[in-house]
Design a protein around this motif. Structure first.
Motif, PDB file in Angstrom:
ATOM      1  N   LEU A  18      -0.451   2.141   3.551  1.00  0.00           N
ATOM      2  CA  LEU A  18      -1.686   2.911   3.423  1.00  0.00           C
ATOM      3  C   LEU A  18      -2.658   2.251   2.459  1.00  0.00           C
ATOM      4  O   LEU A  18      -3.862   2.165   2.735  1.00  0.00           O
ATOM      5  CB  LEU A  18      -1.377   4.345   2.972  1.00  0.00           C
ATOM      6  N   ILE A 195      -1.324  13.405   4.722  1.00  0.00           N
ATOM      7  CA  ILE A 195      -1.104  12.538   5.879  1.00  0.00           C
ATOM      8  C   ILE A 195       0.400  12.347   6.052  1.00  0.00           C
ATOM      9  O   ILE A 195       1.100  12.041   5.090  1.00  0.00           O
ATOM     10  CB  ILE A 195      -1.734  11.142   5.699  1.00  0.00           C
ATOM     11  N   LEU A 200       0.349   8.433  10.749  1.00  0.00           N
ATOM     12  CA  LEU A 200      -0.325   7.213  10.326  1.00  0.00           C
ATOM     13  C   LEU A 200       0.043   6.032  11.201  1.00  0.00           C
ATOM     14  O   LEU A 200      -0.841   5.281  11.654  1.00  0.00           O
ATOM     15  CB  LEU A 200       0.029   6.908   8.862  1.00  0.00           C
ATOM     16  N   GLU A 204      -3.242   4.509  13.202  1.00  0.00           N
ATOM     17  CA  GLU A 204      -3.664   4.228  11.821  1.00  0.00           C
ATOM     18  C   GLU A 204      -5.176   4.238  11.671  1.00  0.00           C
ATOM     19  O   GLU A 204      -5.702   4.662  10.641  1.00  0.00           O
ATOM     20  CB  GLU A 204      -3.080   2.904  11.325  1.00  0.00           C
ATOM     21  N   HIS A 207      -6.477   7.784  11.172  1.00  0.00           N
ATOM     22  CA  HIS A 207      -6.170   8.386   9.875  1.00  0.00           C
ATOM     23  C   HIS A 207      -6.813   7.630   8.723  1.00  0.00           C
ATOM     24  O   HIS A 207      -7.115   8.236   7.674  1.00  0.00           O
ATOM     25  CB  HIS A 207      -4.662   8.528   9.722  1.00  0.00           C
TER      26      HIS A 207
END
Length: 333
Positions: A18, A195, A200, A204, A207
């Motif tokens: 992330l 999240i 995710l 991806e 998000h």
């Protein structure tokens, strides 16, 4: 300057994925290799003495900066004690603390890289939310969570990890208790975004766009090259430069026995259900406190024995990091 962003999460939940994707798809927030500064220095702060004393404060800053360079992926910008102290006094005007030092060091690094603010994915942020909000009230938080059964599977692949299923499930449960409580509190002021790891990896870009909207920044159409050459030659980071693995969920169905699944679900039941994960078991199996502690104890013993055998596979950078963090802990433990 944009408000800093802090990640609430357990390890092996996609935290580095992330931070990398956010950094790649916008130009305001920089997510550097984590220092875990508060994890190592928050509890040690009182033992440095009064930070109003220049000598004590400079020693604390010096030790904090050491975390950036005694690292398996060292920061590539040289930040001095003088720079941190000068910037600190201009921002906080005398109120000195470990949280403030963390904020200034991360901010300077982000500015050096051409970003307005930073995304902090340090471990154990859930222990410091109140202190962060008190000193930096504009702070934002992201709660990233993953199915505990897959977290346990992933944790067990780490070379020097405790392989006790009870230990790993209990660790996840205790961390989520804190994350969930903070998320509910922060929800009322719109200061948190939740999240799931599974969402995710499936989409991806969607998000990351949600996260950019939450942070009020523009998402780029195509990702930019990451501005730091990070060392990915360790098990935890080996996939960071590769495309996201969309099918990396539900591995527990093949990897864990029925008895281990029941044990994990018995320990993590309330938190996994609250987060929307469906138990395989038809009912919660009670796990006695005594049995859990015995299982955890043997897991620790086995970890100590196997870690001595596996040290030959540890990199010099990892050994240097461990030696340095142990020296910090020796100041107060």
């Amino acid at each position: 300057m944009k408000p800093p962003v802090f990640l609430l999460a357990s390890e092996r939940s996609g935290t580095n994925l992330l931070r990398r994707r956010l950094t790649e798809y916008q130009k305001e927030y920089f997510g550097p290799a984590p220092l875990h500064l508060l994890k190592h220095l928050y509890w040690a702060e009182p033992y440095y003495g009064d930070l109003a004393c220049e000598g004590n404060f400079r020693e604390f800053i010096r030790d904090a900066l050491g975390l950036a360079y005694h690292h398996f992926s060292p920061w590539d910008e040289e930040i001095s004690v003088d720079q941190v102290q000068s910037e600190y006094d201009s921002i906080f005007q005398g109120q000195r603390s470990s949280v403030g030092v963390m904020h200034v060091i991360y901010s300077i690094y982000a500015w050096r890289k051409g970003y307005s603010s930073y995304f902090c994915k340090d471990n154990n942020i859930f222990d410091f939310v109140s202190d962060i909000k008190l000193l930096i009230p504009e702070s934002k938080f992201v709660y990233l969570y993953r199915d505990p059964r897959d977290v346990v599977v992933s944790q067990m692949k780490r070379p020097l990890q405790n392989k006790s299923v009870s230990f790993l499930a209990d660790l996840w449960r205790n961390e989520q208790v804190r994350c969930i409580r903070h998320a509910k509190f922060l929800e009322s002021s719109n200061d948190v975004m939740m999240i799931s790891y599974e969402d995710l990896i499936q989409d991806e870009l969607l998000h990351v766009k949600r996260l950019c909207d939450f942070l009020n920044v523009e998402k780029l159409e195509t990702k930019e090259n990451f501005s730091v050459n990070e060392n990915i030659q360790i098990q935890e980071w080996e996939n960071l430069n590769k495309p996201t693995i969309k099918g990396n969920s539900g591995k527990f169905l093949e990897s864990l026995s029925r008895s281990k699944l029941k044990k994990i679900e018995g320990i993590c039941w309330h938190q996994m259900v609250w987060l929307g994960y469906q138990p395989v078991s038809s009912r919660r199996e009670y796990v006695s406190y005594k049995k859990l502690k015995i299982d955890v104890f043997f897991g620790i013993v086995i970890k100590i024995l196997t870690s001595r055998l596996k040290k030959s596979g540890t990199t010099e950078e990892q050994m240097d990091r461990a030696k340095y963090t142990n020296s910090l802990q020796a100041k107060w433990r």
